[in-house]
Design a protein around this motif. Structure first.
Motif, PDB file in Angstrom:
ATOM      1  N   LEU A  37       0.828  -1.204   0.000  1.00 39.82           N
ATOM      2  CA  LEU A  37       0.000   0.000   0.000  1.00 39.82           C
ATOM      3  C   LEU A  37       0.866   1.260   0.000  1.00 39.82           C
ATOM      4  CD1 LEU A  37      -3.253   0.475   1.996  1.00 39.82           C
ATOM      5  CD2 LEU A  37      -1.566   2.290   1.991  1.00 39.82           C
ATOM      6  N   VAL A  38       1.897   1.275   0.835  1.00 35.77           N
ATOM      7  CA  VAL A  38       2.784   2.444   0.888  1.00 35.77           C
ATOM      8  C   VAL A  38       3.507   2.616  -0.446  1.00 35.77           C
ATOM      9  CG1 VAL A  38       4.761   3.484   2.042  1.00 35.77           C
ATOM     10  CG2 VAL A  38       3.056   2.260   3.386  1.00 35.77           C
ATOM     11  N   LEU A  39       3.957   1.512  -1.031  1.00 38.37           N
ATOM     12  CA  LEU A  39       4.630   1.602  -2.327  1.00 38.37           C
ATOM     13  C   LEU A  39       3.691   2.167  -3.395  1.00 38.37           C
ATOM     14  CD1 LEU A  39       6.697  -1.721  -2.433  1.00 38.37           C
ATOM     15  CD2 LEU A  39       7.618   0.607  -2.493  1.00 38.37           C
ATOM     16  N   LEU A  40       2.439   1.734  -3.394  1.00 33.88           N
ATOM     17  CA  LEU A  40       1.481   2.243  -4.369  1.00 33.88           C
ATOM     18  C   LEU A  40       1.268   3.747  -4.221  1.00 33.88           C
ATOM     19  CD1 LEU A  40      -1.253  -0.564  -4.389  1.00 33.88           C
ATOM     20  CD2 LEU A  40       0.131   0.181  -6.333  1.00 33.88           C
ATOM     21  N   TYR A  41       1.089   4.199  -2.984  1.00 32.13           N
ATOM     22  CA  TYR A  41       0.845   5.625  -2.764  1.00 32.13           C
ATOM     23  C   TYR A  41       2.116   6.454  -2.952  1.00 32.13           C
ATOM     24  CZ  TYR A  41      -4.028   5.320  -1.525  1.00 32.13           C
ATOM     25  OH  TYR A  41      -5.385   5.145  -1.592  1.00 32.13           O
ATOM     26  N   ALA A  42       3.255   5.866  -2.623  1.00 29.14           N
ATOM     27  CA  ALA A  42       4.508   6.579  -2.883  1.00 29.14           C
ATOM     28  C   ALA A  42       4.717   6.734  -4.389  1.00 29.14           C
ATOM     29  CB  ALA A  42       5.674   5.829  -2.259  1.00 29.14           C
ATOM     30  N   PHE A  43       4.387   5.711  -5.156  1.00 26.57           N
ATOM     31  CA  PHE A  43       4.522   5.792  -6.617  1.00 26.57           C
ATOM     32  C   PHE A  43       3.578   6.850  -7.183  1.00 26.57           C
ATOM     33  CE2 PHE A  43       3.597   4.500 -10.982  1.00 26.57           C
ATOM     34  CZ  PHE A  43       4.880   4.345 -11.481  1.00 26.57           C
ATOM     35  N   ARG A  44       2.396   6.964  -6.607  1.00 31.75           N
ATOM     36  CA  ARG A  44       1.422   7.938  -7.095  1.00 31.75           C
ATOM     37  C   ARG A  44       1.776   9.366  -6.708  1.00 31.75           C
ATOM     38  NH1 ARG A  44      -4.450   6.759  -5.201  1.00 31.75           N
ATOM     39  NH2 ARG A  44      -4.729   8.756  -6.277  1.00 31.75           N
ATOM     40  N   PHE A  45       2.195   9.563  -5.470  1.00 35.27           N
ATOM     41  CA  PHE A  45       2.275  10.915  -4.932  1.00 35.27           C
ATOM     42  C   PHE A  45       3.697  11.397  -4.609  1.00 35.27           C
ATOM     43  CE2 PHE A  45      -2.057   9.683  -3.134  1.00 35.27           C
ATOM     44  CZ  PHE A  45      -2.736  10.232  -4.212  1.00 35.27           C
ATOM     45  N   GLU A  46       4.639  10.495  -4.374  1.00 33.29           N
ATOM     46  CA  GLU A  46       5.968  10.927  -3.924  1.00 33.29           C
ATOM     47  C   GLU A  46       7.009   9.925  -4.397  1.00 33.29           C
ATOM     48  OE1 GLU A  46       8.441  13.327  -3.104  1.00 33.29           O
ATOM     49  OE2 GLU A  46       6.535  14.051  -2.274  1.00 33.29           O
ATOM     50  N   ARG A  47       7.447  10.095  -5.652  1.00 29.89           N
ATOM     51  CA  ARG A  47       8.352   9.131  -6.275  1.00 29.89           C
ATOM     52  C   ARG A  47       9.689   9.027  -5.545  1.00 29.89           C
ATOM     53  NH1 ARG A  47       6.740   7.947 -11.657  1.00 29.89           N
ATOM     54  NH2 ARG A  47       4.462   7.808 -11.560  1.00 29.89           N
ATOM     55  N   ARG A  48      10.115  10.076  -4.859  1.00 28.57           N
ATOM     56  CA  ARG A  48      11.387  10.004  -4.123  1.00 28.57           C
ATOM     57  C   ARG A  48      11.325   8.944  -3.042  1.00 28.57           C
ATOM     58  NH1 ARG A  48      11.735  16.107  -2.265  1.00 28.57           N
ATOM     59  NH2 ARG A  48       9.536  15.563  -1.921  1.00 28.57           N
ATOM     60  N   VAL A  49      10.222   8.912  -2.323  1.00 31.85           N
ATOM     61  CA  VAL A  49      10.047   7.890  -1.292  1.00 31.85           C
ATOM     62  C   VAL A  49       9.968   6.511  -1.931  1.00 31.85           C
ATOM     63  CG1 VAL A  49       8.521   7.035   0.535  1.00 31.85           C
ATOM     64  CG2 VAL A  49       8.910   9.493   0.279  1.00 31.85           C
ATOM     65  N   PHE A  50       9.296   6.414  -3.058  1.00 29.96           N
ATOM     66  CA  PHE A  50       9.178   5.131  -3.749  1.00 29.96           C
ATOM     67  C   PHE A  50      10.544   4.580  -4.133  1.00 29.96           C
ATOM     68  CE2 PHE A  50       8.929   2.714  -7.713  1.00 29.96           C
ATOM     69  CZ  PHE A  50       8.027   1.716  -7.367  1.00 29.96           C
ATOM     70  N   ARG A  51      11.404   5.442  -4.692  1.00 27.34           N
ATOM     71  CA  ARG A  51      12.728   4.971  -5.125  1.00 27.34           C
ATOM     72  C   ARG A  51      13.576   4.521  -3.941  1.00 27.34           C
ATOM     73  NH1 ARG A  51      12.011   9.251  -8.989  1.00 27.34           N
ATOM     74  NH2 ARG A  51      12.946  10.761  -7.559  1.00 27.34           N
ATOM     75  N   VAL A  52      13.495   5.247  -2.845  1.00 25.91           N
ATOM     76  CA  VAL A  52      14.281   4.873  -1.659  1.00 25.91           C
ATOM     77  C   VAL A  52      13.734   3.598  -1.016  1.00 25.91           C
ATOM     78  CG1 VAL A  52      14.921   5.599   0.670  1.00 25.91           C
ATOM     79  CG2 VAL A  52      14.998   7.249  -1.206  1.00 25.91           C
ATOM     80  N   MET A  53      12.434   3.425  -1.064  1.00 32.13           N
ATOM     81  CA  MET A  53      11.786   2.337  -0.339  1.00 32.13           C
ATOM     82  C   MET A  53      11.711   1.029  -1.109  1.00 32.13           C
ATOM     83  SD  MET A  53       7.819   2.224   0.946  1.00 32.13           S
ATOM     84  CE  MET A  53       7.140   0.702   1.591  1.00 32.13           C
ATOM     85  N   LEU A  54      11.817   1.060  -2.412  1.00 40.08           N
ATOM     86  CA  LEU A  54      11.486  -0.107  -3.225  1.00 40.08           C
ATOM     87  C   LEU A  54      12.249  -1.369  -2.802  1.00 40.08           C
ATOM     88  CD1 LEU A  54       9.958  -1.384  -5.534  1.00 40.08           C
ATOM     89  CD2 LEU A  54      11.735  -0.563  -7.101  1.00 40.08           C
ATOM     90  N   LEU A  55      13.569  -1.315  -2.795  1.00 36.98           N
ATOM     91  CA  LEU A  55      14.348  -2.507  -2.456  1.00 36.98           C
ATOM     92  C   LEU A  55      14.164  -2.927  -1.001  1.00 36.98           C
ATOM     93  CD1 LEU A  55      17.665  -2.038  -4.478  1.00 36.98           C
ATOM     94  CD2 LEU A  55      15.732  -3.559  -4.961  1.00 36.98           C
ATOM     95  N   PRO A  56      14.262  -1.994  -0.019  1.00 39.91           N
ATOM     96  CA  PRO A  56      13.976  -2.409   1.357  1.00 39.91           C
ATOM     97  C   PRO A  56      12.556  -2.938   1.528  1.00 39.91           C
ATOM     98  CG  PRO A  56      15.085  -0.292   1.342  1.00 39.91           C
ATOM     99  CD  PRO A  56      14.722  -0.594  -0.076  1.00 39.91           C
ATOM    100  N   GLY A  57      11.612  -2.385   0.780  1.00 34.64           N
ATOM    101  CA  GLY A  57      10.237  -2.859   0.875  1.00 34.64           C
ATOM    102  C   GLY A  57      10.090  -4.280   0.356  1.00 34.64           C
ATOM    103  N   LEU A  58      10.736  -4.577  -0.763  1.00 33.96           N
ATOM    104  CA  LEU A  58      10.712  -5.951  -1.271  1.00 33.96           C
ATOM    105  C   LEU A  58      11.413  -6.894  -0.300  1.00 33.96           C
ATOM    106  CD1 LEU A  58      11.444  -5.296  -5.056  1.00 33.96           C
ATOM    107  CD2 LEU A  58       9.241  -5.794  -3.984  1.00 33.96           C
ATOM    108  N   GLY A  59      12.493  -6.399   0.324  1.00 38.90           N
ATOM    109  CA  GLY A  59      13.176  -7.195   1.341  1.00 38.90           C
ATOM    110  C   GLY A  59      12.287  -7.458   2.540  1.00 38.90           C
ATOM    111  N   LEU A  60      11.476  -6.472   2.892  1.00 41.24           N
ATOM    112  CA  LEU A  60      10.544  -6.633   4.015  1.00 41.24           C
ATOM    113  C   LEU A  60       9.553  -7.755   3.722  1.00 41.24           C
ATOM    114  CD1 LEU A  60       8.697  -3.627   5.724  1.00 41.24           C
ATOM    115  CD2 LEU A  60       7.661  -5.872   5.485  1.00 41.24           C
ATOM    116  N   ILE A  61       9.007  -7.759   2.503  1.00 46.33           N
ATOM    117  CA  ILE A  61       8.041  -8.801   2.134  1.00 46.33           C
ATOM    118  C   ILE A  61       8.701 -10.173   2.147  1.00 46.33           C
ATOM    119  CG2 ILE A  61       6.582  -9.645   0.263  1.00 46.33           C
ATOM    120  CD1 ILE A  61       6.095  -6.705  -0.500  1.00 46.33           C
ATOM    121  N   ALA A  62       9.923 -10.259   1.616  1.00 48.38           N
ATOM    122  CA  ALA A  62      10.639 -11.535   1.636  1.00 48.38           C
ATOM    123  C   ALA A  62      10.916 -11.991   3.065  1.00 48.38           C
ATOM    124  CB  ALA A  62      11.946 -11.404   0.851  1.00 48.38           C
ATOM    125  N   ALA A  63      11.171 -11.049   3.953  1.00 51.98           N
ATOM    126  CA  ALA A  63      11.482 -11.377   5.344  1.00 51.98           C
ATOM    127  C   ALA A  63      10.309 -12.000   6.073  1.00 51.98           C
ATOM    128  CB  ALA A  63      11.948 -10.128   6.092  1.00 51.98           C
TER     129      ALA A  63
END
Length: 317
Positions: A242-268
């Motif tokens: 959800l955060v990735l979706l809204y970051a992609f829509r509204f704040e791409r800077r957060v999306f770029r910083v979060m993408l890899l750690p976010g995928l790591g979070l899901i894998a974890a």
């Protein structure tokens, strides 16, 4: 002092009667969901241990938006009131998670881990967490466990960026989606309580979770929360998406910083033995539903604000 309290009460009541109290969508979700939980705990679930205490806390959380938004409209010069009212969802989430035990005891007192493990077996022919335990090296486990704790950082980070950069409509929609997700997520915990592979499948793991330095500590911290039947669906996966979706829509800077750690979070969630694969898969449609609901709700609120409104009552958006 008594005169001051009377003046504040009169100003607050007058503000509400003049229609100056503006409830956001997130406020309505908090008010309704926490009120329903309080009523259930005070009524049919009152026999459950801890029900009365949890009911009182849920009632206080439900009243928060009404009190804070009224104070915000009464004292518009105090920006801290607006800030606390806007971020009331944070204490609601942090407190309400620990209040769920009586509700779950009353609704579904039997664990559903066996069914979830059977579904994973049907999908994979194996248990995802056990399978990954033989494949992921300790150094990668360490990284993923650190990523896992981003669950407590990324939702707040995006909210802070949207709020302090003045993107208030985007902020409101984002918090509305978060509140809807957690409301449905917590209700799902009550319908399908499960403790996860780290407990239910402990016999299938040949050794404790192995990392480098931090993994044992990070693993142990997640064993201390007062409510542990919180697997289905995966809140960590759903919130991250959800955060990735809204970051992609509204704040791409957060999306770029979060993408890899976010995928790591899901894998974890799998590598750390917290969730079944079924938990992750079922989080995806829930995210899509709440994002759609938040979008429709926000657009409807924008339309109603552009038309004439009554002068009395409490407005919602």
């Amino acid at each position: 002092m008594r005169h001051l309290r009377r003046v504040l009460h009169e100003k607050t009541l007058a503000g509400a009667l003049r229609g100056e109290v503006h409830l956001r969508g997130v406020d309505v979700v908090i008010l309704v969901s926490c009120s329903l939980a309080a009523l259930a705990l005070a009524g049919p679930a009152r026999w459950a241990p801890g029900a009365t205490e949890s009911s009182v806390y849920f009632l206080a959380l439900a009243l928060g938006p009404l009190v804070l938004r009224t104070l915000e409209s009464t004292f518009p010069q105090h920006r801290m009131l607006a800030f606390v009212a806007s971020f009331w969802l944070l204490p609601v989430l942090s407190v309400s998670h620990g209040l769920l035990n009586p509700l779950v005891d009353a609704i579904t007192p039997v664990l559903r881990d066996a069914q979830l493990a059977a579904m994973d077996q049907l999908l994979l022919g194996a248990q995802a967490s056990v399978l990954l335990g033989h494949m992921v090296p300790p150094w990668l486990t360490e990284i993923l466990m650190v990523c896992y704790y981003g669950h407590f950082i990324w939702p707040v980070a995006l909210a802070g960026v949207l709020y302090f950069t003045g993107q208030r409509s985007s902020f409101d929609e984002y918090l509305l989606a978060l509140s809807l997700f957690f409301s449905f997520n917590y209700f799902s915990y009550a319908l399908v309580p499960a403790i996860g592979p780290r407990y239910f499948l402990s016999h299938a793991f040949s050794e404790p979770l192995v990392g480098l330095w931090l993994t044992p500590f990070l693993d142990s911290v997640m064993r201390t929360p007062p409510f542990a039947r919180d697997c289905f669906p995966s809140g960590h996966t759903g919130v991250t998406l959800l955060v990735l979706l809204y970051a992609f829509r509204f704040e791409r800077r957060v999306f770029r910083v979060m993408l890899l750690p976010g995928l790591g979070l899901i894998a974890a969630t799998l590598v750390g033995r917290f969730h079944y694969l079924t938990d992750l898969l079922c989080a995806v449609p829930l995210v899509l539903v709440v994002v759609g609901l938040a979008l429709v709700w926000s657009r409807a609120g924008s339309t109603s604000q552009s038309s004439p409104e009554p002068r009395a009552g409490v407005r919602t958006a």
